[in-house]
Design a protein around this motif. Structure first.
Motif, PDB file in Angstrom:
ATOM      1  N   ASN A  19      11.066  -4.196  -6.626  1.00  0.00           N
ATOM      2  CA  ASN A  19       9.980  -3.051  -6.561  1.00  0.00           C
ATOM      3  C   ASN A  19       8.731  -3.792  -6.561  1.00  0.00           C
ATOM      4  OD1 ASN A  19      12.271  -1.656  -8.912  1.00  0.00           O
ATOM      5  ND2 ASN A  19      11.772  -0.488  -7.425  1.00  0.00           N
ATOM      6  N   GLY A  20       7.832  -2.991  -5.708  1.00  0.00           N
ATOM      7  CA  GLY A  20       6.311  -3.658  -5.839  1.00  0.00           C
ATOM      8  C   GLY A  20       6.258  -4.474  -4.757  1.00  0.00           C
ATOM      9  N   ALA A  21       7.268  -4.741  -4.010  1.00  0.00           N
ATOM     10  CA  ALA A  21       7.173  -5.957  -2.969  1.00  0.00           C
ATOM     11  C   ALA A  21       6.293  -5.695  -1.625  1.00  0.00           C
ATOM     12  CB  ALA A  21       8.557  -6.332  -2.330  1.00  0.00           C
ATOM     13  N   GLY A  22       6.072  -4.191  -1.726  1.00  0.00           N
ATOM     14  CA  GLY A  22       5.128  -3.970  -0.427  1.00  0.00           C
ATOM     15  C   GLY A  22       5.928  -3.198   0.599  1.00  0.00           C
ATOM     16  N   LYS A  23       7.208  -3.270   0.478  1.00  0.00           N
ATOM     17  CA  LYS A  23       7.980  -2.354   1.607  1.00  0.00           C
ATOM     18  C   LYS A  23       7.411  -1.041   2.168  1.00  0.00           C
ATOM     19  CE  LYS A  23      11.774  -2.184  -1.329  1.00  0.00           C
ATOM     20  NZ  LYS A  23      11.041  -2.742  -2.506  1.00  0.00           N
ATOM     21  N   SER A  24       7.169  -0.033   1.032  1.00  0.00           N
ATOM     22  CA  SER A  24       6.576   1.102   1.395  1.00  0.00           C
ATOM     23  C   SER A  24       5.049   0.910   2.212  1.00  0.00           C
ATOM     24  CB  SER A  24       6.367   2.099   0.111  1.00  0.00           C
ATOM     25  OG  SER A  24       7.622   2.199  -0.245  1.00  0.00           O
ATOM     26  N   SER A  25       4.259  -0.052   1.677  1.00  0.00           N
ATOM     27  CA  SER A  25       3.026  -0.173   2.315  1.00  0.00           C
ATOM     28  C   SER A  25       2.990  -0.645   3.504  1.00  0.00           C
ATOM     29  CB  SER A  25       2.469  -1.102   1.303  1.00  0.00           C
ATOM     30  OG  SER A  25       2.111  -0.768  -0.080  1.00  0.00           O
ATOM     31  N   ALA A  26       4.107  -1.613   4.048  1.00  0.00           N
ATOM     32  CA  ALA A  26       4.313  -1.883   5.404  1.00  0.00           C
ATOM     33  C   ALA A  26       4.483  -0.904   6.159  1.00  0.00           C
ATOM     34  CB  ALA A  26       5.147  -2.883   5.166  1.00  0.00           C
TER      35      ALA A  26
HETATM   36  N1  LIG Z   1      -1.719   4.020  -3.438  1.00  0.00           N
HETATM   37  C1  LIG Z   1      -2.007   2.939  -4.050  1.00  0.00           C
HETATM   38  N2  LIG Z   1      -3.129   2.242  -4.596  1.00  0.00           N
HETATM   39  C2  LIG Z   1      -3.013   1.214  -5.050  1.00  0.00           C
HETATM   40  N3  LIG Z   1      -2.253   0.256  -4.959  1.00  0.00           N
HETATM   41  C3  LIG Z   1      -1.105   0.748  -4.502  1.00  0.00           C
HETATM   42  C4  LIG Z   1      -0.661   1.737  -3.858  1.00  0.00           C
HETATM   43  N4  LIG Z   1       0.600   1.814  -3.543  1.00  0.00           N
HETATM   44  C5  LIG Z   1       1.055   0.884  -3.824  1.00  0.00           C
HETATM   45  N5  LIG Z   1      -0.043   0.059  -4.600  1.00  0.00           N
HETATM   46  C6  LIG Z   1       0.293  -1.306  -4.845  1.00  0.00           C
HETATM   47  O1  LIG Z   1       0.868  -2.100  -3.576  1.00  0.00           O
HETATM   48  C7  LIG Z   1       1.869  -3.114  -3.995  1.00  0.00           C
HETATM   49  C8  LIG Z   1       3.076  -2.865  -3.097  1.00  0.00           C
HETATM   50  O2  LIG Z   1       3.727  -1.692  -3.322  1.00  0.00           O
HETATM   51  P1  LIG Z   1       4.634  -0.745  -2.524  1.00  0.00           P
HETATM   52  O3  LIG Z   1       4.839   0.672  -2.885  1.00  0.00           O
HETATM   53  O4  LIG Z   1       4.487  -1.009  -1.024  1.00  0.00           O
HETATM   54  O5  LIG Z   1       6.020  -1.625  -2.948  1.00  0.00           O
HETATM   55  P2  LIG Z   1       7.673  -1.116  -2.623  1.00  0.00           P
HETATM   56  O6  LIG Z   1       8.211  -2.374  -2.137  1.00  0.00           O
HETATM   57  O7  LIG Z   1       7.710  -0.160  -1.709  1.00  0.00           O
HETATM   58  O8  LIG Z   1       7.992  -0.932  -4.024  1.00  0.00           O
HETATM   59  P3  LIG Z   1       9.359   0.092  -4.644  1.00  0.00           P
HETATM   60  O9  LIG Z   1      10.382  -0.621  -4.463  1.00  0.00           O
HETATM   61  O10 LIG Z   1       8.864   0.191  -6.130  1.00  0.00           O
HETATM   62  O11 LIG Z   1       9.138   1.334  -3.734  1.00  0.00           O
HETATM   63  C9  LIG Z   1       2.165  -2.915  -5.665  1.00  0.00           C
HETATM   64  O12 LIG Z   1       1.578  -3.878  -6.091  1.00  0.00           O
HETATM   65  C10 LIG Z   1       1.684  -1.469  -5.671  1.00  0.00           C
HETATM   66  O13 LIG Z   1       1.223  -1.333  -7.049  1.00  0.00           O
END
Ligand SMILES: Nc1ncnc2c1ncn2[C@@H]1O[C@H](COP(=O)(O)OP(=O)(O)OP(=O)(O)O)[C@@H](O)[C@H]1O
Ligand SMILES: [Mg+2]
Length: 234
Positions: free
Chosen positions: A36-43
């Motif tokens: 969780n929070g690794a950055g997958k969704s952001s990528a």
């Molecule tokens: N809208 C946002 N504004 C600011 N920071 C964000 C936002 N969305 C995500 N983050 C931050 O970016 C980092 C990566 O988040 P992300 O959602 O990409 O991770 P993830 O791998 O998809 O996690 P998960 O498995 O929980 O879905 C985290 O530190 C998160 O707090």
């Protein structure tokens, strides 16, 4: 077809992804896994055009993507099924498929609807039902179906199996295998590592916004120590 080279992206001051690299070819499936929070969704959001690129390069079909709007990326064949699916619950399934997505022409729309129904017969049986009344698995099928209405060549799905019944997950993976065989590139974010590695060709493990391991999905699946090391389970 898609290449991220040392891509960094984030939100204002927050850097979510740092120097992430991956390559995905047509007719291949890549699983992006990590805690969780690794950055997958952001990528995925950066590829779709919803998250700001801070550095590195984002290339699709040999051209750089950064300057294109999300709509222009959709028109070039990039589809994104976001985490949580985001259907319109008070619209019917048919409306979600036809007005909820990126529309090409009316004729193409009818043909695409037929394709979606052929791929997901359960969706076809529920076209007049409100989206909110569907099971989670059926909703995920509609969300994927909506993405397919835009005739994508790259399909990105975030948290494919989260909270879904095993049978629905199996059906969705079977549908993805068909799309992949037809030449679609599929980029998958999954909590269910076993499923993802079983279906994908390649895998990238992300930790704190960086790619810490990449290789063949089969190789990762055979290596419990590797998965245990990065994901805390075997
Ligand atoms: N809208 C946002 N504004 C600011 N920071 C964000 C936002 N969305 C995500 N983050 C931050 O970016 C980092 C990566 O988040 P992300 O959602 O990409 O991770 P993830 O791998 O998809 O996690 P998960 O498995 O929980 O879905 C985290 O530190 C998160 O707090
Ligand atoms: Mg996420």
């Amino acid at each position: 077809m898609l290449e991220l080279s040392e891509l960094s992206c984030g939100y204002g001051e927050v850097v979510a992804v740092q120097r992430l690299s991956l390559r995905l070819e047509a007719g291949r499936m890549l699983a992006l896994i990590g805690p969780n929070g690794a950055g997958k969704s952001s990528a995925l959001g950066a590829v779709a055009g919803h998250v700001k690129v801070l550095g590195g390069r984002l290339t699709y079909d040999g051209a750089t993507l950064e300057r294109l709007t999300p709509g222009e990326r959709a028109a070039r064949g990039i589809a994104w099924v976001p985490e949580g699916r985001r259907l319109f619950g008070d619209l019917t399934v048919r409306e979600n498929l036809t007005v909820g997505g990126f529309v090409r022409t009316r004729r193409a729309e009818a043909a695409n609807l037929e394709r979606v129904v052929a791929l997901f017969p359960r969706v076809g049986e529920r076209l007049r039902q409100l989206a909110a009344s569907l099971s989670g698995g059926e909703q995920q099928m509609v969300a994927i179906g909506r993405a397919l209405m835009a005739e994508p060549r790259l399909l990105m799905i975030d948290e494919l199996s989260l909270g879904l019944m095993p049978k629905a997950v199996t059906q969705i993976y079977q549908a993805l295998a068909r799309l992949r065989a037809e030449g679609m590139a599929i980029l998958l974010v999954e909590q269910n590592t076993r499923h993802a590695l079983g279906a994908a060709d390649s895998a990238v493990i992300v930790e704190s916004g960086r790619d810490v391991w990449s290789g063949s999905a089969a190789e990762a699946a055979r290596d419990p120590a590797l998965l245990g090391h990065y994901l805390g389970h075997g």
